[in-house]
Design an enzyme around this catalytic site. Structure first.
Site, PDB file in Angstrom:
ATOM      1  CE1 TYR A   6      -4.022   2.006   0.699  1.00  0.00           C
ATOM      2  CE2 TYR A   6      -2.465   3.067   2.065  1.00  0.00           C
ATOM      3  CZ  TYR A   6      -3.545   3.049   1.482  1.00  0.00           C
ATOM      4  OH  TYR A   6      -4.684   4.188   1.298  1.00  0.00           O
ATOM      5  CE  LYS A  56      -3.614   4.364  -2.082  1.00  0.00           C
ATOM      6  NZ  LYS A  56      -4.720   4.962  -3.063  1.00  0.00           N
TER       7      LYS A  56
END
Length: 186
Positions: A155, A159
């Site tokens: 994640y 990002k």
């Protein structure tokens, strides 16, 4: 300066819940035509019922580049333009630590959170270039600016990549009226 949003078109991915759902409801209240995309038809229908202006549901898994291209062609044919793309679709996984993550989960997060958003940006940029105007809002995360073990390796990596990708849109297309930003809630 306030812009008149009436009759402008917004394509919102991840519109079935959270930030995407709220963006769709609010933008429709301001007079925008909203295209609601996501994987869950039931959630998209619930969002649609809460919208106060024209809206269209386009079920789409953004991690599938063929599906994204098809939806973008449909949108251009039906609406002629995409004034705003709001990329809210994204996922995280439960087993996100280096010691517990598996490669399939890694692939799924990267495919959705970075490749999927890339496919959507890539699909609308030619439409926006024709009109010499457009706004792309990529919903990133606090983790996109601050490395965090809590958010997980896949994640956080996705990002960070999304934030960099967003900046390259500005660098490449600022001269044709296309703007991009990465929102980083957290």
């Amino acid at each position: 300066m306030k812009r008149d949003l009436k009759n402008k078109t917004a394509w919102i991915t991840g519109a079935g819940s959270g930030i995407g759902q709220n963006a769709a409801i609010r933008l429709s209240a301001l007079g925008m035509k909203v295209i609601l995309s996501g994987r869950n038809l039931k959630s998209l229908k619930e969002t649609s019922l809460s919208c106060s202006n024209d809206n269209v549901i386009k079920v789409c898994d953004i991690s599938n580049k063929v599906s994204v291209k098809q939806i973008s062609l449909e949108i251009e044919k039906e609406f002629g333009n995409v004034d705003v793309l709001i990329n809210c679709a994204g996922i995280n996984i439960e087993n996100r630590d280096w010691d517990s993550i598996n490669e399939n989960d890694w692939d799924e997060v990267i495919q959705t959170n970075i490749s999927g958003l890339f496919y959507c940006c890539r699909a609308v940029i030619p439409i926006m270039k024709k009109n010499m105007d457009g706004l792309i809002i990529n919903v990133s995360s606090w983790s996109g600016n601050h490395v965090s073990l809590l958010s997980g390796v896949s994640y956080t990596s996705s990002k960070h990549a999304l934030n960099a990708m967003t900046e390259t849109i500005n660098m490449k297309y600022c001269n044709v009226g296309i703007r991009a930003c990465a929102l980083c809630p957290g």
